[in-house]
Write an enzyme that holds these catalytic residues in place. Sequence first.
Site, mmCIF file in Angstrom:
data_model
loop_
_atom_site.group_PDB
_atom_site.id
_atom_site.type_symbol
_atom_site.label_atom_id
_atom_site.label_comp_id
_atom_site.label_asym_id
_atom_site.label_seq_id
_atom_site.Cartn_x
_atom_site.Cartn_y
_atom_site.Cartn_z
ATOM 1 C CB VAL A 74 8.538 0.308 4.175
ATOM 2 C CG1 VAL A 74 8.549 1.104 2.866
ATOM 3 C CG2 VAL A 74 8.709 -1.185 3.895
ATOM 4 C CG ASN A 131 4.118 -0.344 12.803
ATOM 5 O OD1 ASN A 131 3.485 -0.309 13.860
ATOM 6 N ND2 ASN A 131 4.113 -1.408 12.021
ATOM 7 N NE ARG A 139 -6.789 -8.203 -1.243
ATOM 8 C CZ ARG A 139 -7.830 -7.678 -0.601
ATOM 9 N NH1 ARG A 139 -7.741 -7.387 0.687
ATOM 10 N NH2 ARG A 139 -8.970 -7.447 -1.231
ATOM 11 C CG ASP A 140 1.461 -6.331 4.855
ATOM 12 O OD1 ASP A 140 1.782 -5.260 5.408
ATOM 13 O OD2 ASP A 140 2.220 -7.327 4.796
ATOM 14 C CB ILE A 141 3.775 -9.175 0.850
ATOM 15 C CG1 ILE A 141 4.090 -10.241 -0.178
ATOM 16 C CG2 ILE A 141 4.860 -9.067 1.920
ATOM 17 C CD1 ILE A 141 5.321 -9.928 -1.020
ATOM 18 C CG HIS A 147 0.268 -1.589 8.942
ATOM 19 N ND1 HIS A 147 0.811 -2.748 8.432
ATOM 20 C CD2 HIS A 147 1.327 -0.783 9.218
ATOM 21 C CE1 HIS A 147 2.133 -2.653 8.400
ATOM 22 N NE2 HIS A 147 2.472 -1.472 8.884
ATOM 23 C CG HIS A 194 3.437 1.919 5.533
ATOM 24 N ND1 HIS A 194 4.739 2.345 5.593
ATOM 25 C CD2 HIS A 194 3.343 0.843 6.359
ATOM 26 C CE1 HIS A 194 5.417 1.557 6.403
ATOM 27 N NE2 HIS A 194 4.596 0.646 6.899
HETATM 28 P P1 5GP Z 1 6.185 -1.555 8.587
HETATM 29 O O1 5GP Z 1 6.893 -2.695 9.252
HETATM 30 O O2 5GP Z 1 7.174 -0.594 7.930
HETATM 31 O O3 5GP Z 1 5.172 -0.850 9.427
HETATM 32 O O4 5GP Z 1 5.319 -2.210 7.427
HETATM 33 C C1 5GP Z 1 5.840 -2.620 6.212
HETATM 34 C C2 5GP Z 1 4.874 -3.655 5.669
HETATM 35 O O5 5GP Z 1 5.172 -3.854 4.300
HETATM 36 C C3 5GP Z 1 4.984 -5.010 6.356
HETATM 37 O O6 5GP Z 1 3.743 -5.330 6.968
HETATM 38 C C4 5GP Z 1 5.343 -5.963 5.216
HETATM 39 O O7 5GP Z 1 4.697 -7.208 5.318
HETATM 40 C C5 5GP Z 1 4.918 -5.184 3.991
HETATM 41 N N1 5GP Z 1 5.698 -5.505 2.807
HETATM 42 C C6 5GP Z 1 7.060 -5.650 2.745
HETATM 43 N N2 5GP Z 1 7.432 -5.915 1.473
HETATM 44 C C7 5GP Z 1 6.282 -5.927 0.726
HETATM 45 C C8 5GP Z 1 6.030 -6.148 -0.669
HETATM 46 O O8 5GP Z 1 6.927 -6.352 -1.484
HETATM 47 N N3 5GP Z 1 4.731 -6.084 -1.054
HETATM 48 C C9 5GP Z 1 3.704 -5.859 -0.197
HETATM 49 N N4 5GP Z 1 2.458 -5.835 -0.700
HETATM 50 N N5 5GP Z 1 3.900 -5.636 1.130
HETATM 51 C C10 5GP Z 1 5.187 -5.674 1.584
#
Ligand code: 5GP
Length: 118
Positions: free
Chosen positions: A97, A88, A31-33, A103, A101
Site C-alpha cells: 500500500v 516497509n 488493526r491490520d486485517i 506497522h 504506514h
Molecule cells: P505493507 O505490505 O504495504 O507494508 O502493509 C500493508 C498492510 O495492510 C498489510 O499488513 C495488510 O495486511 C494490511 N491491509 C491490507 N488491506 C487491508 C484492509 O482492508 N484493512 C486493514 N485493516 N488492513 C489491510
Amino acid sequence: MSDEKTLFERIIDREVPADIVYETDTTLVFRDINPQAATHVLVVPKTRYRDVAELAAADPGLLAEVVGSAATVAEREGLGDGYRVVFNTGADAGQTVFHVHAHVLGGEQLGHFGRYHR
Ligand code: 5GP
C-alpha cells in the site's frame, strides 16, 4: 501521483471499515486485517505520502506524530515489554500500500527479521 484514493485514504474517510483504535488530528491507527503478531496495528498519516522517506523529506513533524501515535497505542495496548515499528519501503521490503504506514507489532516475543527464508 494518482488522484485515485489509496485504500488507507478510504479507511481514513470511513468508506472502508476498519477496527480503529486511536485517532489524532493528523493520524489514524487501526488493526491490520492480517495480523503478524498478537498485536499488529497500522499508523497512517491522514496526508498521503508514498513512503517514509518521502514523508520525512516533506514533513518531519508529521513523521514524529506518526511515531508518537505508535508509542501512545503501544502503551494503551500494554506493549511495555517492547514492540517493533516497521516501515516497509518499496517492493523488496514487501510494501503493498503506497500510502506510508508504520506497522506496530508486539504483545508477544517477536522473531528475528531480515532476509526472506524460503
Ligand atoms: P505493507 O505490505 O504495504 O507494508 O502493509 C500493508 C498492510 O495492510 C498489510 O499488513 C495488510 O495486511 C494490511 N491491509 C491490507 N488491506 C487491508 C484492509 O482492508 N484493512 C486493514 N485493516 N488492513 C489491510
